[in-house]
Design a protein around this motif. Structure first.
Motif, PDB file in Angstrom:
ATOM      1  N   GLU A 186      11.540   1.918  26.150  1.00  0.00           N
ATOM      2  CA  GLU A 186      10.402   1.067  26.142  1.00  0.00           C
ATOM      3  C   GLU A 186       9.760   1.252  24.758  1.00  0.00           C
ATOM      4  OE1 GLU A 186       9.479  -0.726  28.816  1.00  0.00           O
ATOM      5  OE2 GLU A 186      10.760  -0.040  30.157  1.00  0.00           O
ATOM      6  N   THR A 188       7.303   1.849  22.169  1.00  0.00           N
ATOM      7  CA  THR A 188       6.220   2.890  22.042  1.00  0.00           C
ATOM      8  C   THR A 188       5.580   2.475  20.636  1.00  0.00           C
ATOM      9  OG1 THR A 188       7.770   4.275  20.652  1.00  0.00           O
ATOM     10  CG2 THR A 188       7.859   4.770  23.018  1.00  0.00           C
ATOM     11  N   GLU A 189       5.826   1.932  19.712  1.00  0.00           N
ATOM     12  CA  GLU A 189       5.092   1.544  18.688  1.00  0.00           C
ATOM     13  C   GLU A 189       5.853   0.560  17.755  1.00  0.00           C
ATOM     14  OE1 GLU A 189       4.176   4.437  15.316  1.00  0.00           O
ATOM     15  OE2 GLU A 189       6.201   5.437  15.802  1.00  0.00           O
ATOM     16  N   GLN A 217       0.494  -8.304  19.188  1.00  0.00           N
ATOM     17  CA  GLN A 217      -0.375  -7.552  20.180  1.00  0.00           C
ATOM     18  C   GLN A 217      -0.748  -8.604  21.414  1.00  0.00           C
ATOM     19  OE1 GLN A 217      -3.989  -6.617  17.769  1.00  0.00           O
ATOM     20  NE2 GLN A 217      -3.124  -4.519  17.574  1.00  0.00           N
ATOM     21  N   GLN A 218      -0.164  -9.785  21.285  1.00  0.00           N
ATOM     22  CA  GLN A 218      -0.508 -10.602  22.334  1.00  0.00           C
ATOM     23  C   GLN A 218       0.787 -10.404  23.157  1.00  0.00           C
ATOM     24  OE1 GLN A 218      -0.750 -14.710  20.752  1.00  0.00           O
ATOM     25  NE2 GLN A 218      -2.870 -14.581  20.200  1.00  0.00           N
ATOM     26  N   LEU A 220       2.769  -7.557  23.099  1.00  0.00           N
ATOM     27  CA  LEU A 220       2.939  -6.006  23.524  1.00  0.00           C
ATOM     28  C   LEU A 220       1.504  -5.569  23.426  1.00  0.00           C
ATOM     29  CD1 LEU A 220       5.830  -5.604  20.958  1.00  0.00           C
ATOM     30  CD2 LEU A 220       6.111  -5.533  23.425  1.00  0.00           C
ATOM     31  N   PRO A 221       0.582  -5.979  24.483  1.00  0.00           N
ATOM     32  CA  PRO A 221      -0.866  -5.595  24.481  1.00  0.00           C
ATOM     33  C   PRO A 221      -1.189  -3.866  24.599  1.00  0.00           C
ATOM     34  CG  PRO A 221      -0.286  -6.729  26.646  1.00  0.00           C
ATOM     35  CD  PRO A 221       0.934  -6.657  25.627  1.00  0.00           C
ATOM     36  N   SER A 222       0.045  -3.163  25.178  1.00  0.00           N
ATOM     37  CA  SER A 222      -0.176  -1.684  25.209  1.00  0.00           C
ATOM     38  C   SER A 222       0.424  -0.986  24.147  1.00  0.00           C
ATOM     39  CB  SER A 222       0.258  -1.142  26.664  1.00  0.00           C
ATOM     40  OG  SER A 222       1.826  -1.597  26.611  1.00  0.00           O
ATOM     41  N   VAL A 223       0.889  -1.680  22.993  1.00  0.00           N
ATOM     42  CA  VAL A 223       1.521  -0.774  22.107  1.00  0.00           C
ATOM     43  C   VAL A 223       0.702  -0.896  20.599  1.00  0.00           C
ATOM     44  CG1 VAL A 223       3.641  -1.041  20.658  1.00  0.00           C
ATOM     45  CG2 VAL A 223       3.863  -1.525  23.025  1.00  0.00           C
ATOM     46  N   CYS A 224       0.879   0.111  20.121  1.00  0.00           N
ATOM     47  CA  CYS A 224      -0.058   0.299  18.693  1.00  0.00           C
ATOM     48  C   CYS A 224       0.900  -0.391  17.702  1.00  0.00           C
ATOM     49  CB  CYS A 224      -0.124   1.774  18.474  1.00  0.00           C
ATOM     50  SG  CYS A 224      -0.893   1.731  16.850  1.00  0.00           S
TER      51      CYS A 224
END
Length: 360
Positions: A186, A188-189, A217-218, A220-224
């Motif tokens: 997955e 991660t960043e 971010q749109q 991958l909303p949960s990724v920094c």
């Protein structure tokens, strides 16, 4: 030993055939005759960048080169024994220094001692990987093969002036390790680098970074997502240039990227979105490596000791070409297996390498 004849117009038909063929010729001490070099291109034959690359390889293995002139449609190459030491390769244009790394690195790794190579030309060139891709993606994945090298960016160079300089340092390896890269994991960043150099203000880089970040971010909303904004100093770069690279890292250590260079008159936001869309497409492909890393790994799979397997999205024409040249010049056995179908097709590239060692 009779020369192996290589058709330079085969499949992708570009400079990659020349780079890979001459590199493997050096490593295996097989004479080659490359014909129809870049026959389908708008400017066929050798360009200054290609000429610089094959002359560097000839120096490394003390080879004999015929037909090495700009515009030449064929070259004959007779390799000799590899040597180690210090080399300089200067394209005298904005030709890609990264492509010089691609062609010379396998040979340098099998030299009998440490090597240092000064490479001059473009560091962030169109139609070639940016040096940032080499350092952030290729170098890290190559380490899985046991490949170790250092590359210092002494000065960046952009089209049309070039003038960039890299310092490449290598130590010999006993052999190349086989790899298994089949679990994507997955994301991660995502990290990246947006840069400007020359007369361009730093706000251009900031706008590129902002547009790329927003799109990623749109998706991958949960990724920094963190993109460094850089204004190169006049001492650190020659000419005016701008660009961006974004790299996604996964939980299993896979790295996939997207990149873009700015052009005169192009909005900074378009550059950022282009790089972000490329990364998103590579993530959606289902592969463990992106479309630009595929073909760069083929020569290492062919040389490796043991069986390698790398999971990819759609197989690119560059990759097909690299496999064909590797099979013409080595005893490596490649196989492409389809492992998923449907909305996206996923493939494993498998290779039983030849286990090359320095003693060979």
């Amino acid at each position: 030993m009779p020369a192996v004849v290589i058709d330079g117009s085969l499949l992708e038909g570009g400079g990659q055939i020349l780079r890979n063929a001459v590199s493997m010729s050096c490593l295996l001490k097989k004479p080659i005759n490359i014909i129809q070099i870049r026959a389908g291109r708008s400017k066929p034959g050798l360009r200054p960048q290609h000429l610089t690359g094959i002359r560097l390889l000839s120096d490394i293995c003390q080879g004999n080169l015929e037909g090495d002139s700009v515009g030449s449609m064929s070259v004959k190459f007779q390799p000799n024994s590899m040597k180690f030491g210090r080399y300089v390769a200067d394209t005298q244009t904005a030709g890609s220094t990264v492509l010089l790394i691609q062609s010379s690195l396998p040979c340098l790794l099998f030299s009998p001692g440490p090597c240092e190579v000064i490479l001059r030309g473009g560091t962030n060139a169109d139609m070639a990987p940016q040096i940032d891709y080499t350092l952030m993606v290729f170098k890290v994945i190559a380490e899985r093969f046991g490949v170790q090298f250092e590359c210092r960016v002494c000065r960046r160079g952009y089209y049309p002036k070039g003038g960039g300089e890299l310092q490449l340092s290598t130590k010999p390896v006993p052999f190349i390790k086989a790899v298994q890269i089949t679990d994507r994991g997955e994301v991660t960043e995502v990290r990246g680098r947006a840069f400007v150099a020359g007369v361009l203000p730093v706000k251009v880089a900031a706008r590129m970074a902002h547009s790329a970040t927003r799109m990623l971010q749109q998706q991958l909303p949960s990724v920094c997502v963190h993109i460094e904004v850089v204004q190169e100093s006049r001492e650190a770069a020659v000419g005016t240039g701008t660009g961006l690279i974004v790299v996604a890292e996964t939980s299993t250590g896979c790295l996939l990227a997207g990149s873009a260079l700015g052009k005169k008159g192009q909005p900074a936001e378009d550059v950022g979105e282009t790089a972000a869309r490329m990364l998103i497409a590579n993530l959606e492909s289902g592969g463990c490596v992106d479309e630009y890393l595929q073909d760069q790994l083929i020569i290492f799979m062919a040389l490796a000791k043991g069986k390698s397997r790398i999971r990819c999205g759609a197989i690119t024409l560059h990759t097909e070409t690299a496999i064909e040249i590797a099979q013409q010049l080595t005893e490596a056995k490649f196989m492409i297996e389809k492992v998923a179908t449907g909305r996206r097709e996923v493939f494993d590239i498998c290779c039983e390498g030849i286990g090359l060692t320095i003693s060979q």
